[in-house]
Design a protein around this motif. Structure first.
Motif, PDB file in Angstrom:
ATOM      1  N   TRP A  33       0.833  -1.199   0.000  1.00  0.00           N
ATOM      2  CA  TRP A  33       0.000   0.000   0.000  1.00  0.00           C
ATOM      3  C   TRP A  33       0.871   1.253   0.000  1.00  0.00           C
ATOM      4  O   TRP A  33       0.622   2.174  -0.752  1.00  0.00           O
ATOM      5  N   VAL A  34       1.852   1.265   0.877  1.00  0.00           N
ATOM      6  CA  VAL A  34       2.732   2.420   0.994  1.00  0.00           C
ATOM      7  C   VAL A  34       4.129   1.952   1.385  1.00  0.00           C
ATOM      8  O   VAL A  34       4.288   0.972   2.117  1.00  0.00           O
ATOM      9  N   SER A  35       5.136   2.627   0.856  1.00  0.00           N
ATOM     10  CA  SER A  35       6.524   2.339   1.197  1.00  0.00           C
ATOM     11  C   SER A  35       7.143   3.629   1.729  1.00  0.00           C
ATOM     12  O   SER A  35       7.036   4.683   1.088  1.00  0.00           O
ATOM     13  N   SER A  36       7.764   3.545   2.903  1.00  0.00           N
ATOM     14  CA  SER A  36       8.289   4.739   3.560  1.00  0.00           C
ATOM     15  C   SER A  36       9.746   4.562   3.955  1.00  0.00           C
ATOM     16  O   SER A  36      10.140   3.486   4.429  1.00  0.00           O
ATOM     17  N   ASN A  37      10.519   5.605   3.757  1.00  0.00           N
ATOM     18  CA  ASN A  37      11.892   5.677   4.266  1.00  0.00           C
ATOM     19  C   ASN A  37      11.904   6.634   5.448  1.00  0.00           C
ATOM     20  O   ASN A  37      11.674   7.835   5.284  1.00  0.00           O
ATOM     21  N   VAL A  38      12.140   6.082   6.623  1.00  0.00           N
ATOM     22  CA  VAL A  38      12.139   6.875   7.851  1.00  0.00           C
ATOM     23  C   VAL A  38      13.577   7.076   8.302  1.00  0.00           C
ATOM     24  O   VAL A  38      14.295   6.102   8.556  1.00  0.00           O
ATOM     25  N   ASN A  39      14.007   8.323   8.397  1.00  0.00           N
ATOM     26  CA  ASN A  39      15.387   8.656   8.759  1.00  0.00           C
ATOM     27  C   ASN A  39      15.521   8.933  10.255  1.00  0.00           C
ATOM     28  O   ASN A  39      14.702   9.666  10.828  1.00  0.00           O
ATOM     29  N   ILE A  48      18.442   4.567   8.179  1.00  0.00           N
ATOM     30  CA  ILE A  48      17.197   4.614   7.405  1.00  0.00           C
ATOM     31  C   ILE A  48      16.443   3.308   7.631  1.00  0.00           C
ATOM     32  O   ILE A  48      16.976   2.222   7.382  1.00  0.00           O
ATOM     33  N   ILE A  49      15.207   3.419   8.086  1.00  0.00           N
ATOM     34  CA  ILE A  49      14.339   2.254   8.242  1.00  0.00           C
ATOM     35  C   ILE A  49      13.300   2.299   7.132  1.00  0.00           C
ATOM     36  O   ILE A  49      12.544   3.269   7.013  1.00  0.00           O
ATOM     37  N   THR A  50      13.294   1.279   6.313  1.00  0.00           N
ATOM     38  CA  THR A  50      12.339   1.194   5.201  1.00  0.00           C
ATOM     39  C   THR A  50      11.194   0.264   5.596  1.00  0.00           C
ATOM     40  O   THR A  50      11.428  -0.894   5.968  1.00  0.00           O
ATOM     41  N   VAL A  51       9.990   0.781   5.532  1.00  0.00           N
ATOM     42  CA  VAL A  51       8.800  -0.019   5.854  1.00  0.00           C
ATOM     43  C   VAL A  51       7.838  -0.005   4.672  1.00  0.00           C
ATOM     44  O   VAL A  51       7.573   1.039   4.088  1.00  0.00           O
ATOM     45  N   THR A  52       7.355  -1.171   4.320  1.00  0.00           N
ATOM     46  CA  THR A  52       6.329  -1.324   3.289  1.00  0.00           C
ATOM     47  C   THR A  52       5.196  -2.122   3.911  1.00  0.00           C
ATOM     48  O   THR A  52       5.429  -3.215   4.437  1.00  0.00           O
ATOM     49  N   TYR A  53       3.982  -1.593   3.854  1.00  0.00           N
ATOM     50  CA  TYR A  53       2.893  -2.254   4.590  1.00  0.00           C
ATOM     51  C   TYR A  53       1.536  -1.964   3.962  1.00  0.00           C
ATOM     52  O   TYR A  53       1.375  -1.062   3.133  1.00  0.00           O
ATOM     53  N   GLY A  54       0.569  -2.775   4.391  1.00  0.00           N
ATOM     54  CA  GLY A  54      -0.827  -2.591   4.019  1.00  0.00           C
ATOM     55  C   GLY A  54      -1.643  -2.433   5.286  1.00  0.00           C
ATOM     56  O   GLY A  54      -1.213  -1.788   6.232  1.00  0.00           O
ATOM     57  N   ASN A 150      -4.165   8.525   8.156  1.00  0.00           N
ATOM     58  CA  ASN A 150      -3.411   7.756   9.154  1.00  0.00           C
ATOM     59  C   ASN A 150      -1.906   7.809   8.867  1.00  0.00           C
ATOM     60  O   ASN A 150      -1.093   7.882   9.789  1.00  0.00           O
ATOM     61  N   VAL A 151      -1.559   7.783   7.589  1.00  0.00           N
ATOM     62  CA  VAL A 151      -0.139   7.806   7.213  1.00  0.00           C
ATOM     63  C   VAL A 151       0.463   9.195   7.385  1.00  0.00           C
ATOM     64  O   VAL A 151       1.544   9.356   7.964  1.00  0.00           O
ATOM     65  N   GLU A 152      -0.225  10.210   6.874  1.00  0.00           N
ATOM     66  CA  GLU A 152       0.335  11.559   6.847  1.00  0.00           C
ATOM     67  C   GLU A 152       0.142  12.308   8.170  1.00  0.00           C
ATOM     68  O   GLU A 152       1.088  12.891   8.700  1.00  0.00           O
ATOM     69  N   GLU A 179       2.002   2.844  -3.056  1.00  0.00           N
ATOM     70  CA  GLU A 179       2.273   1.775  -4.013  1.00  0.00           C
ATOM     71  C   GLU A 179       1.012   1.399  -4.795  1.00  0.00           C
ATOM     72  O   GLU A 179      -0.063   1.956  -4.597  1.00  0.00           O
ATOM     73  N   TYR A 180       1.158   0.399  -5.668  1.00  0.00           N
ATOM     74  CA  TYR A 180       0.101   0.058  -6.623  1.00  0.00           C
ATOM     75  C   TYR A 180      -1.185  -0.431  -5.960  1.00  0.00           C
ATOM     76  O   TYR A 180      -2.281  -0.206  -6.485  1.00  0.00           O
ATOM     77  N   SER A 181      -1.068  -1.110  -4.807  1.00  0.00           N
ATOM     78  CA  SER A 181      -2.282  -1.610  -4.147  1.00  0.00           C
ATOM     79  C   SER A 181      -3.188  -0.458  -3.704  1.00  0.00           C
ATOM     80  O   SER A 181      -4.416  -0.572  -3.738  1.00  0.00           O
ATOM     81  N   TYR A 182      -2.576   0.638  -3.294  1.00  0.00           N
ATOM     82  CA  TYR A 182      -3.351   1.813  -2.903  1.00  0.00           C
ATOM     83  C   TYR A 182      -4.063   2.404  -4.119  1.00  0.00           C
ATOM     84  O   TYR A 182      -5.257   2.720  -4.073  1.00  0.00           O
ATOM     85  N   TRP A 183      -3.346   2.538  -5.229  1.00  0.00           N
ATOM     86  CA  TRP A 183      -3.937   3.147  -6.424  1.00  0.00           C
ATOM     87  C   TRP A 183      -4.921   2.220  -7.118  1.00  0.00           C
ATOM     88  O   TRP A 183      -5.764   2.678  -7.908  1.00  0.00           O
ATOM     89  N   LEU A 184      -4.846   0.917  -6.835  1.00  0.00           N
ATOM     90  CA  LEU A 184      -5.833  -0.007  -7.398  1.00  0.00           C
ATOM     91  C   LEU A 184      -7.242   0.311  -6.908  1.00  0.00           C
ATOM     92  O   LEU A 184      -8.230  -0.032  -7.564  1.00  0.00           O
ATOM     93  N   MET A 185      -7.330   0.974  -5.758  1.00  0.00           N
ATOM     94  CA  MET A 185      -8.647   1.321  -5.232  1.00  0.00           C
ATOM     95  C   MET A 185      -9.358   2.333  -6.135  1.00  0.00           C
ATOM     96  O   MET A 185     -10.589   2.380  -6.174  1.00  0.00           O
ATOM     97  N   LEU A 186      -8.587   3.146  -6.855  1.00  0.00           N
ATOM     98  CA  LEU A 186      -9.200   4.040  -7.845  1.00  0.00           C
ATOM     99  C   LEU A 186      -9.851   3.237  -8.964  1.00  0.00           C
ATOM    100  O   LEU A 186     -10.915   3.612  -9.476  1.00  0.00           O
ATOM    101  N   LEU A 187      -9.214   2.123  -9.332  1.00  0.00           N
ATOM    102  CA  LEU A 187      -9.779   1.250 -10.360  1.00  0.00           C
ATOM    103  C   LEU A 187     -11.092   0.641  -9.881  1.00  0.00           C
ATOM    104  O   LEU A 187     -12.031   0.471 -10.672  1.00  0.00           O
ATOM    105  N   ILE A 188     -11.167   0.314  -8.593  1.00  0.00           N
ATOM    106  CA  ILE A 188     -12.416  -0.227  -8.032  1.00  0.00           C
ATOM    107  C   ILE A 188     -13.542   0.785  -8.187  1.00  0.00           C
ATOM    108  O   ILE A 188     -14.658   0.445  -8.593  1.00  0.00           O
TER     109      ILE A 188
END
Length: 227
Positions: A33-39, A48-54, A150-152, A179-188
């Motif tokens: 859903w989203v990929s974040s680089n947290v410094n 740098i901690i990289t998190v990718t999650y749904g 929730n993210v921002e 990421e693409y899973s988040y934007w797929l919701m526009l397709l729905i």
């Protein structure tokens, strides 16, 4: 039995409804859903901690600038959230997606039913299709808005990064990429709109045909009608 035009129109609407249902399932199951680089700062160095999650699962890894990189590890999103507000909002997002999933399933059932039969109850026809697709689109739109909030606003990525990799470092900044899973919701949402448009075209075609059939009677001579 339904006319050929009705079969074609509702079969197309059934196709878009089923695809909407399938994509919601994919979105729920996917963690991209989203990929974040947290410094962070750790003394004189940066990490740098990289998190990718749904909404259910995620993966995280830590990299120290000029140092070692820890291997990626999976985690459960809800289990990593300590703040009640973040956890509650994540549960609401899951609930909205489940409701959207059920709405798409109902739309699929209604459209398929109308492909092979002519229901006696009005709600089982086009009105029901409009209702379920509208609800599904609204639920998905609310999901996108709440997840972004929730993210921002709540700094969800920072919270997950801190709880994923134990560190006494201090937060510096973060960058989020959806990421693409988040934007797929526009397709729905687009599929829901497409289903409604297909049924509207069917309604208009049916109305036009009915008017054409009534025209000869309206234009006929009055004495001809008496006999």
């Amino acid at each position: 039995m339904p006319s050929r035009r009705k079969k074609q129109m509702f079969a197309s609407a059934c196709f878009t409804s089923i695809w909407s249902f399938v994509i919601i399932c994919l979105v729920l199951a996917n963690k991209n859903w989203v990929s974040s680089n947290v410094n962070f700062t750790e003394g004189n160095s940066s990490a740098i901690i990289t998190v990718t999650y749904g909404v259910f699962e995620g993966v995280c890894s830590k990299k120290v600038i000029g140092g070692l990189e820890t291997p990626a590890k999976n985690f459960q999103v809800t289990a990593k959230l300590e703040k009640t507000e973040m956890k509650s909002l994540n549960v609401v997002i899951i609930l909205l997606l489940v409701l959207s999933l059920l709405s798409s399933l109902m739309s699929s059932g209604f459209t398929c039913c109308n492909t092979i039969t002519n229901p006696y109850q009005t709600f089982l026809g086009p009105i029901g299709v409009y209702t379920w697709n509208s609800l599904s689109g609204i639920f998905v739109l609310l999901t996108m808005i709440l997840f972004t909030a929730n993210v921002e606003a709540n700094k969800l990525s920072v919270e997950l990064a801190l709880n994923c990799v134990f560190s006494s470092s201090q937060y510096k900044n973060s960058r989020n990429s959806y990421e693409y899973s988040y934007w797929l919701m526009l397709l729905i949402i687009l599929l829901n709109v497409a289903t409604i448009i297909i049924i509207i075209f069917y309604h208009r075609a049916r109305y036009s045909k009915r008017k054409e059939q009534e025209r000869p009677i309206e234009n006929a001579p009055k004495d001809g009608i008496l006999f």
